[in-house]
Write a protein that holds these residues in place. Structure first.
Motif, PDB file in Angstrom:
ATOM      1  N   LYS A  32       0.957  -1.138  -0.063  1.00 46.38           N
ATOM      2  CA  LYS A  32      -0.039  -0.039  -0.094  1.00 46.38           C
ATOM      3  C   LYS A  32       0.944   1.233   0.041  1.00 46.38           C
ATOM      4  N   PHE A  33       1.594   1.451   0.806  1.00 47.90           N
ATOM      5  CA  PHE A  33       2.715   2.614   0.810  1.00 47.90           C
ATOM      6  C   PHE A  33       4.028   2.068   1.387  1.00 47.90           C
ATOM      7  N   ASN A  34       4.887   2.731   0.899  1.00 50.95           N
ATOM      8  CA  ASN A  34       6.314   2.090   1.421  1.00 50.95           C
ATOM      9  C   ASN A  34       6.910   3.390   2.105  1.00 50.95           C
ATOM     10  N   PRO A  35       6.798   3.411   3.496  1.00 54.10           N
ATOM     11  CA  PRO A  35       7.410   4.367   4.451  1.00 54.10           C
ATOM     12  C   PRO A  35       8.905   4.534   4.478  1.00 54.10           C
ATOM     13  N   LYS A  36       9.591   3.712   3.811  1.00 51.66           N
ATOM     14  CA  LYS A  36      10.959   3.623   3.704  1.00 51.66           C
ATOM     15  C   LYS A  36      11.724   4.820   2.761  1.00 51.66           C
ATOM     16  N   VAL A  37      10.609   5.065   1.870  1.00 54.21           N
ATOM     17  CA  VAL A  37      11.150   6.115   0.517  1.00 54.21           C
ATOM     18  C   VAL A  37      12.124   7.125   1.313  1.00 54.21           C
ATOM     19  N   MET A  38      11.687   7.818   2.259  1.00 57.01           N
ATOM     20  CA  MET A  38      12.420   8.999   2.724  1.00 57.01           C
ATOM     21  C   MET A  38      13.577   8.768   3.512  1.00 57.01           C
ATOM     22  N   ILE A  39      13.610   7.672   4.070  1.00 62.76           N
ATOM     23  CA  ILE A  39      14.887   7.505   4.719  1.00 62.76           C
ATOM     24  C   ILE A  39      16.162   7.248   4.142  1.00 62.76           C
ATOM     25  N   GLY A  40      17.102   7.946   4.459  1.00 59.86           N
ATOM     26  CA  GLY A  40      18.304   8.162   4.059  1.00 59.86           C
ATOM     27  C   GLY A  40      18.359   9.269   3.078  1.00 59.86           C
ATOM     28  N   SER A  41      17.339   9.984   2.792  1.00 60.69           N
ATOM     29  CA  SER A  41      17.249  11.332   1.962  1.00 60.69           C
ATOM     30  C   SER A  41      17.460  12.449   2.692  1.00 60.69           C
ATOM     31  N   GLN A  42      17.599  13.558   2.133  1.00 62.84           N
ATOM     32  CA  GLN A  42      17.979  14.951   2.951  1.00 62.84           C
ATOM     33  C   GLN A  42      16.660  15.618   3.190  1.00 62.84           C
ATOM     34  N   MET A  43      16.745  15.886   4.497  1.00 61.65           N
ATOM     35  CA  MET A  43      15.407  16.468   5.230  1.00 61.65           C
ATOM     36  C   MET A  43      15.031  17.829   4.451  1.00 61.65           C
ATOM     37  N   PRO A  44      13.956  18.032   3.827  1.00 57.10           N
ATOM     38  CA  PRO A  44      13.672  19.511   3.047  1.00 57.10           C
ATOM     39  C   PRO A  44      13.858  20.530   4.189  1.00 57.10           C
ATOM     40  N   ASN A  45      14.249  21.641   3.671  1.00 56.58           N
ATOM     41  CA  ASN A  45      14.470  22.862   4.590  1.00 56.58           C
ATOM     42  C   ASN A  45      13.168  23.472   4.498  1.00 56.58           C
ATOM     43  N   LEU A  46      12.080  22.677   5.234  1.00 54.57           N
ATOM     44  CA  LEU A  46      10.735  23.344   5.255  1.00 54.57           C
ATOM     45  C   LEU A  46      10.778  24.734   5.963  1.00 54.57           C
ATOM     46  N   GLN A  47       9.676  25.388   5.173  1.00 54.51           N
ATOM     47  CA  GLN A  47       9.601  26.817   5.530  1.00 54.51           C
ATOM     48  C   GLN A  47       7.966  27.314   5.833  1.00 54.51           C
ATOM     49  N   SER A  48       7.922  27.780   6.811  1.00 52.87           N
ATOM     50  CA  SER A  48       6.458  28.281   7.047  1.00 52.87           C
ATOM     51  C   SER A  48       6.449  29.252   7.975  1.00 52.87           C
ATOM     52  N   LYS A  49       5.131  29.688   8.238  1.00 48.60           N
ATOM     53  CA  LYS A  49       4.896  30.507   9.546  1.00 48.60           C
ATOM     54  C   LYS A  49       4.743  29.934  10.813  1.00 48.60           C
ATOM     55  N   THR A  50       5.288  30.347  11.959  1.00 44.09           N
ATOM     56  CA  THR A  50       5.168  29.681  13.086  1.00 44.09           C
ATOM     57  C   THR A  50       3.926  29.794  13.894  1.00 44.09           C
ATOM     58  N   LEU A  51       3.800  28.904  14.566  1.00 53.94           N
ATOM     59  CA  LEU A  51       2.228  28.822  15.334  1.00 53.94           C
ATOM     60  C   LEU A  51       2.046  30.086  16.079  1.00 53.94           C
ATOM     61  N   TYR A  52       3.185  30.584  16.915  1.00 55.16           N
ATOM     62  CA  TYR A  52       3.118  31.492  18.047  1.00 55.16           C
ATOM     63  C   TYR A  52       3.380  32.925  17.400  1.00 55.16           C
ATOM     64  N   LYS A  53       4.525  33.174  16.818  1.00 57.78           N
ATOM     65  CA  LYS A  53       5.068  34.666  16.221  1.00 57.78           C
ATOM     66  C   LYS A  53       4.611  34.727  15.062  1.00 57.78           C
ATOM     67  N   ASN A  54       3.853  33.978  14.377  1.00 55.21           N
ATOM     68  CA  ASN A  54       3.443  34.117  12.884  1.00 55.21           C
ATOM     69  C   ASN A  54       4.528  34.863  12.109  1.00 55.21           C
ATOM     70  N   LYS A  55       5.683  34.094  12.201  1.00 59.54           N
ATOM     71  CA  LYS A  55       6.854  34.963  11.477  1.00 59.54           C
ATOM     72  C   LYS A  55       7.489  33.586  10.423  1.00 59.54           C
ATOM     73  N   VAL A  56       7.978  33.868   9.360  1.00 58.90           N
ATOM     74  CA  VAL A  56       8.247  32.810   8.540  1.00 58.90           C
ATOM     75  C   VAL A  56       9.620  32.362   8.956  1.00 58.90           C
ATOM     76  N   LEU A  57       9.752  31.130   9.245  1.00 58.53           N
ATOM     77  CA  LEU A  57      11.011  30.584   9.664  1.00 58.53           C
ATOM     78  C   LEU A  57      11.276  29.080   8.536  1.00 58.53           C
ATOM     79  N   SER A  58      12.748  28.722   8.599  1.00 55.99           N
ATOM     80  CA  SER A  58      12.895  27.547   7.966  1.00 55.99           C
ATOM     81  C   SER A  58      13.405  26.638   9.090  1.00 55.99           C
ATOM     82  N   LEU A  59      13.560  25.423   8.638  1.00 56.72           N
ATOM     83  CA  LEU A  59      14.315  24.292   9.488  1.00 56.72           C
ATOM     84  C   LEU A  59      15.463  24.986  10.047  1.00 56.72           C
TER      85      LEU A  59
END
Lengths: 172, 117
Positions: A32-59
Motif C-alpha cells: 500500500k505504501f512504502n514508508p522507507k522511501v524518505m529514509i536516507g534522503s535529505q530533510m527538506p528545509n521546510l519553511q512556513s509561518k510559526t504558530l506563536y509568532k506568525n513569523k516565517v522560519l525555515s528548519l
C-alpha cells in the motif's frame, strides 16, 4: 513417449508452482505504501509561518549541527494525544522537536499544546498539507528522526513509542 | 471600453483556471491514493488525496511540467504512487509478460494442431 509425458507433467507442475508463488507473494506483500522511501534522503528545509509568532522560519533557522525530530501533529488527531507524553520525554532528553501543525485551527492547536504541555522548539503551520507532502507523509501523527547532517534516519507512522525514543537516544 | 477589458480579463482567467483544473485532473487520475483501497487520487476524498490535489494544482500554477510533478512525488512516495508506470527496466516484466504468455500460448496451439494433423 513416457519420458515426453513425464516432462510435460513436470513442466506443468513447475509452471503451477511459479504462478502460485507469484499470487501468494502478491497477496501477502504490504504494497500500500512504502514508508522507507524518505529514509536516507535529505530533510527538506521546510519553511512556513510559526504558530506563536506568525513569523516565517525555515528548519535551518531553528536547528543547526544537531540531531532533531520533526513531528506532524494536529489538535483533532486522537493518536497525537497518545504520543504526547513520549514527545515530552524526548524534550526532557534535550532533543529539539519541531512540530508541523497539520491542517489545524490555530486556536485549537494552541489550546492543545497548553493542555498537554509544549514539547516543541518551534511549530510550523502546514495549512494546506504542502509541508507534509514535502516530507512524504501519509497522515498524522508522523515523526522523523534527522541527524546533524540533515539526513532522515528514521520515520515513524502513527504514535511514537519507547522503541523510537531508544532509537533517538542511541543516535549520535 | 472598461466593460470590454473586464470581460477579456475574466475570460482569460476562467480559461486559465479551466486549464489548470484539466491538468490537475489528468495528473491525479494517474496517481494512486496510497491510503485508500484501489482508488486514484482523483477519485478519493481522503485527506491525503485532497492534499495531493491541492499540491498538484499549486505546482501547475508555479509553471512546473507534468514530469516535474511526477518526479517530485516519486521522490517522496516511491514508484507506488504512479498508477500506470512508465516503460522502464523495473517494470519491463509487467509490460512484456502478457505478450510473452500470448506468444507461448500461440506456440502450443500450433504445435498441438501440427501433432493432430
Amino acid at each position: 513417449m513416457y519420458l515426453k509425458k513425464g516432462f510435460k507433467i513436470l513442466s506443468l507442475i513447475l509452471a503451477s508452482i511459479i504462478i502460485f508463488y507469484f499470487f501468494y507473494y502478491s497477496l501477502f506483500q504490504e504494497k500500500k505504501f512504502n514508508p522507507k522511501v524518505m529514509i536516507g534522503s535529505q530533510m527538506p528545509n521546510l519553511q512556513s509561518k510559526t504558530l506563536y509568532k506568525n513569523k516565517v522560519l525555515s528548519l535551518s533557522n531553528i536547528v543547526s549541527n544537531e540531531k532533531f525530530i520533526v513531528n506532524i501533529f494536529a489538535s483533532w488527531c486522537a493518536p497525537c494525544k497518545i504520543e504526547h507524553p513520549v514527545l515530552m520525554q524526548l524534550k526532557n532528553s534535550k532533543i529539539k522537536i519541531i512540530g508541523i501543525n497539520y491542517k489545524d485551527n490555530q486556536k485549537n492547536a494552541k489550546a492543545f499544546i497548553e493542555k498537554y504541555q509544549n514539547p516543541f522548539e518551534k511549530v510550523l503551520i502546514d495549512s494546506d498539507g504542502a509541508l507534509s507532502i514535502q516530507l512524504g507523509a501519509f497522515g498524522v501523527p508522523e515523526t522523523f528522526l534527522v541527524d546533524k547532517n540533515f539526513t532522515i534516519i528514521a520515520k515513524h507512522i502513527g504514535p511514537i513509542d519507547n522503541n523510537f525514543v531508544k532509537k533517538v537516544i542511541n543516535l549520535k | 471600453m472598461k466593460f470590454f477589458l473586464v470581460f477579456i480579463i475574466s475570460w482569460f482567467s476562467i480559461a486559465y483556471a479551466n486549464e489548470v483544473q484539466d491538468r490537475t485532473n489528468s495528473i491525479t487520475k494517474n496517481l494512486r491514493c496510497l491510503v485508500c483501497e484501489g482508488q486514484s487520487v482523483y477519485e478519493s476524498n481522503s485527506d491525503f488525496a485532497k492534499d495531493i490535489k491541492t499540491f498538484v494544482s499549486k505546482k501547475i500554477k508555479e509553471k512546473n511540467t507534468d514530469e516535474d510533478i511526477y518526479e517530485f512525488l516519486i521522490s517522496k512516495y516511491g514508484e507506488e504512487i504512479i498508477l500506470n508506470p512508465d516503460f522502464s527496466n523495473k517494470f519491463i516484466f509487467l509490460w512484456i509478460a502478457p505478450i510473452l504468455f500470448f506468444l507461448i500460448g500461440i506456440f502450443f496451439i500450433f504445435r498441438r494442431s501440427d501433432e493432430i494433423r
